[in-house]
Design an enzyme around this catalytic site. Structure first.
Site, PDB file in Angstrom:
ATOM      1  N   CYS A  99       0.818  -1.223   0.000  1.00 25.58           N
ATOM      2  CA  CYS A  99       0.000   0.000   0.000  1.00 25.58           C
ATOM      3  C   CYS A  99       0.852   1.274   0.000  1.00 25.58           C
ATOM      4  O   CYS A  99       0.376   2.348  -0.361  1.00 25.58           O
ATOM      5  CB  CYS A  99      -0.960   0.014   1.175  1.00 25.58           C
ATOM      6  SG  CYS A  99      -2.149  -1.333   1.090  1.00 25.58           S
ATOM      7  N   ASN A 153     -10.096   0.401  -0.464  1.00 19.18           N
ATOM      8  CA  ASN A 153      -8.635   0.427  -0.372  1.00 19.18           C
ATOM      9  C   ASN A 153      -8.061  -0.188  -1.649  1.00 19.18           C
ATOM     10  O   ASN A 153      -8.187  -1.396  -1.868  1.00 19.18           O
ATOM     11  CB  ASN A 153      -8.203  -0.371   0.869  1.00 19.18           C
ATOM     12  CG  ASN A 153      -6.701  -0.350   1.084  1.00 19.18           C
ATOM     13  OD1 ASN A 153      -5.949   0.031   0.194  1.00 19.18           O
ATOM     14  ND2 ASN A 153      -6.275  -0.777   2.252  1.00 19.18           N
ATOM     15  N   HIS A 209      -3.182   7.714   1.861  1.00 18.45           N
ATOM     16  CA  HIS A 209      -3.608   6.374   1.437  1.00 18.45           C
ATOM     17  C   HIS A 209      -5.023   6.167   1.957  1.00 18.45           C
ATOM     18  O   HIS A 209      -5.333   6.507   3.105  1.00 18.45           O
ATOM     19  CB  HIS A 209      -2.656   5.331   2.017  1.00 18.45           C
ATOM     20  CG  HIS A 209      -3.113   3.925   1.802  1.00 18.45           C
ATOM     21  ND1 HIS A 209      -3.564   3.492   0.579  1.00 18.45           N
ATOM     22  CD2 HIS A 209      -3.199   2.860   2.654  1.00 18.45           C
ATOM     23  CE1 HIS A 209      -3.910   2.206   0.692  1.00 18.45           C
ATOM     24  NE2 HIS A 209      -3.698   1.810   1.932  1.00 18.45           N
TER      25      HIS A 209
HETATM   26  O1  UT7 Z   1      -3.876  -0.629   3.342  1.00 16.00           O
HETATM   27  C1  UT7 Z   1      -3.044  -1.302   4.223  1.00 16.00           C
HETATM   28  C2  UT7 Z   1      -3.266  -0.838   5.553  1.00 16.00           C
HETATM   29  N1  UT7 Z   1      -4.489  -1.390   6.074  1.00 16.00           N
HETATM   30  C3  UT7 Z   1      -5.174  -0.712   6.943  1.00 16.00           C
HETATM   31  O2  UT7 Z   1      -4.830   0.396   7.236  1.00 16.00           O
HETATM   32  C4  UT7 Z   1      -6.337  -1.369   7.629  1.00 16.00           C
HETATM   33  C5  UT7 Z   1      -6.284  -1.111   9.097  1.00 16.00           C
HETATM   34  N2  UT7 Z   1      -7.334  -1.705   9.865  1.00 16.00           N
HETATM   35  C6  UT7 Z   1      -8.632  -1.328   9.767  1.00 16.00           C
HETATM   36  O3  UT7 Z   1      -8.975  -0.508   8.937  1.00 16.00           O
HETATM   37  C7  UT7 Z   1      -9.619  -1.891  10.756  1.00 16.00           C
HETATM   38  O4  UT7 Z   1      -8.945  -2.588  11.767  1.00 16.00           O
HETATM   39  C8  UT7 Z   1     -10.684  -2.821  10.104  1.00 16.00           C
HETATM   40  C9  UT7 Z   1     -11.636  -2.005   9.268  1.00 16.00           C
HETATM   41  C10 UT7 Z   1      -9.998  -3.872   9.253  1.00 16.00           C
HETATM   42  C11 UT7 Z   1     -11.504  -3.521  11.205  1.00 16.00           C
HETATM   43  O5  UT7 Z   1     -12.073  -2.555  12.062  1.00 16.00           O
HETATM   44  P1  UT7 Z   1     -11.968  -2.742  13.653  1.00 16.00           P
HETATM   45  O6  UT7 Z   1     -12.713  -1.627  14.264  1.00 16.00           O
HETATM   46  O7  UT7 Z   1     -10.518  -2.874  13.998  1.00 16.00           O
HETATM   47  O8  UT7 Z   1     -12.781  -4.073  13.862  1.00 16.00           O
HETATM   48  P2  UT7 Z   1     -12.307  -5.447  14.519  1.00 16.00           P
HETATM   49  O9  UT7 Z   1     -11.378  -6.170  13.631  1.00 16.00           O
HETATM   50  O10 UT7 Z   1     -11.897  -5.208  15.932  1.00 16.00           O
HETATM   51  O11 UT7 Z   1     -13.704  -6.212  14.549  1.00 16.00           O
HETATM   52  C12 UT7 Z   1     -14.785  -5.760  15.361  1.00 16.00           C
HETATM   53  C13 UT7 Z   1     -15.913  -6.748  15.231  1.00 16.00           C
HETATM   54  C14 UT7 Z   1     -15.493  -8.188  15.459  1.00 16.00           C
HETATM   55  O12 UT7 Z   1     -16.528  -8.852  16.133  1.00 16.00           O
HETATM   56  P3  UT7 Z   1     -16.423  -9.102  17.725  1.00 16.00           P
HETATM   57  O13 UT7 Z   1     -15.162  -9.896  17.908  1.00 16.00           O
HETATM   58  O14 UT7 Z   1     -16.355  -7.733  18.328  1.00 16.00           O
HETATM   59  O15 UT7 Z   1     -17.674  -9.855  18.025  1.00 16.00           O
HETATM   60  C15 UT7 Z   1     -15.384  -8.741  14.057  1.00 16.00           C
HETATM   61  O16 UT7 Z   1     -15.597 -10.131  13.999  1.00 16.00           O
HETATM   62  O17 UT7 Z   1     -16.453  -6.687  13.903  1.00 16.00           O
HETATM   63  C16 UT7 Z   1     -16.497  -8.009  13.343  1.00 16.00           C
HETATM   64  N3  UT7 Z   1     -16.291  -7.903  11.905  1.00 16.00           N
HETATM   65  C17 UT7 Z   1     -17.294  -7.726  11.024  1.00 16.00           C
HETATM   66  N4  UT7 Z   1     -18.620  -7.613  11.185  1.00 16.00           N
HETATM   67  C18 UT7 Z   1     -19.353  -7.406  10.093  1.00 16.00           C
HETATM   68  C19 UT7 Z   1     -15.126  -7.940  11.227  1.00 16.00           C
HETATM   69  N5  UT7 Z   1     -15.360  -7.779   9.909  1.00 16.00           N
HETATM   70  C20 UT7 Z   1     -16.684  -7.639   9.764  1.00 16.00           C
HETATM   71  C21 UT7 Z   1     -17.512  -7.430   8.651  1.00 16.00           C
HETATM   72  N6  UT7 Z   1     -18.839  -7.311   8.868  1.00 16.00           N
HETATM   73  N7  UT7 Z   1     -17.038  -7.332   7.388  1.00 16.00           N
END
Ligand code: UT7
Length: 324
Positions: free
Chosen positions: A115, A281, A251
């Site tokens: 990225c 992204n 980005h």
């Molecule tokens: O380009 C390269 C660099 N990449 C990035 O910069 C990405 C960086 N990371 C992020 O943008 C975020 O961490 C994400 C968008 C990937 C995830 O957001 P988050 O607020 O960190 O969510 P999380 O991974 O902590 O997940 C929260 C909850 C989880 O459920 P529980 O464990 O709280 O019950 C996940 O299982 O959301 C759930 N979850 C989803 N729910 C519905 C994860 N993905 C999904 C989904 N739909 N697609």
């Protein structure tokens, strides 16, 4: 007299197919428009058509940039494609683009910093120009991340899109001050110890193409810390600060990361070019797509001071300061 790498043209290409957030639930993936928008700011993304490749999209973006610049392919003496999703193991996507746009001289190569690829490619293009090895460089970011998604993994497959953006920079004489147009500063970093938090679990010397794997929370944590730090470092290196910036062109991974970085830079969101809602992204393509979109929208104007910053797998991250 100082040689500067000055922006001469910009262009982009997005595949025809637009995929809204609701598409994923329709495919049986346990997610919702509300979750995707709320956590990332993404509303839709583009996916390449079957048979449409990274070099196809890159060539379209290159031609758009040439048209905007009023140049032909023979006016370019170096072409760099930043990508992690090249059509073939070799030759490089860049040499394939070279052929597709009818560029029969000069040289072309790929840069792989995921990225952060466009920022790395742009910094290298700047070095080629400043050192006199090239006069006019086409820098492209192009990706087909839809081909490395695990459609069973809702934590990643909703985040990425396909597309390409291209920037042409050329040697120009400046007076060596921050009022010069062109690339004024660059700041690059990588730290290979963080491989496990963002990688593809396949490749030529292992076994298969593989799928993207990401520990989102961990990457998020590094992003909010490292993006503001690199942007500050490149501005500091030339005696500037967030107050001097007209546009942050980040980005486009997550609106929450963009908000946090802007806040740390002391920038209001009306000074940030945001495209994540429409593109998702697109990895190395996201910054040139945002630059081209920002120009098209009338946001970025000649003479504006821009800070671009990105982080991705590696980890690799960095920033470039450009006076447009
Ligand atoms: O380009 C390269 C660099 N990449 C990035 O910069 C990405 C960086 N990371 C992020 O943008 C975020 O961490 C994400 C968008 C990937 C995830 O957001 P988050 O607020 O960190 O969510 P999380 O991974 O902590 O997940 C929260 C909850 C989880 O459920 P529980 O464990 O709280 O019950 C996940 O299982 O959301 C759930 N979850 C989803 N729910 C519905 C994860 N993905 C999904 C989904 N739909 N697609």
């Amino acid at each position: 007299m100082t040689i500067r790498a000055v922006v001469r043209g910009v262009g982009h290409y997005l595949p025809e197919k637009v995929v809204p957030n609701t598409w994923f639930a329709e495919q049986g993936i346990e997610t919702s428009d509300e979750w995707i928008q709320g956590r990332t700011g993404i509303e839709r993304r583009h996916f390449a058509a079957e048979g449409e490749t990274t070099s196809d999209m890159a060539a379209n973006a290159a031609n758009a940039a040439l048209k905007q610049a009023g140049l032909g392919a023979s006016d370019i003496d170096a072409l760099i494609v930043a990508t992690s999703t090249a059509d073939l193991t070799f030759p490089s996507a860049a040499t394939m683009v070279q052929a597709k746009i009818g560029m029969e001289s000069g040289f072309a190569f790929d840069v792989q910093a995921v990225c952060a690829g466009f920022v790395f490619a742009l910094a290298n293009a700047n070095a080629l120009i400043v050192s006199g090895q090239a006069k006019r460089v086409m820098v492209i970011g192009a990706e087909t991340f839809s081909r490395i998604m695990d459609w069973e993994d809702r934590t990643t497959c909703v985040l990425f899109g396909d597309g390409a953006g291209a920037l042409i920079i050329e040697a120009s004489k400046g007076d060596g001050t921050n009022n010069d147009r062109g690339i004024l500063a660059t700041d690059l970093h990588s730290d290979g110890r963080h491989r496990e938090i963002l990688y593809v679990d396949g490749g030529v010397s292992t076994h298969s193409t593989g799928h993207l794997r990401m520990q989102g929370k961990e990457v998020f944590r590094h992003a909010v810390e490292k993006l503001a730090a690199t942007a500050h470092a490149s501005l500091d290196s030339i005696g500037l600060s967030g107050d001097d910036v007209d546009w942050m062109v980040p980005h486009q991974a997550n609106l929450r990361i963009i908000n946090s970085t802007a806040k740390k830079m002391g920038l209001d969101m009306d000074r940030v070019v945001i495209t994540v809602q429409d593109h998702g992204n697109t990895s190395a393509a996201s910054i040139p797509l945002a630059l081209s979109t920002g120009v098209e929208r009338g946001q970025i104007k000649r003479g504006d001071l821009l800070v671009t910053e990105a982080i991705g797998g590696g980890l690799a991250w960095g920033s470039v300061i450009i006076r447009w």
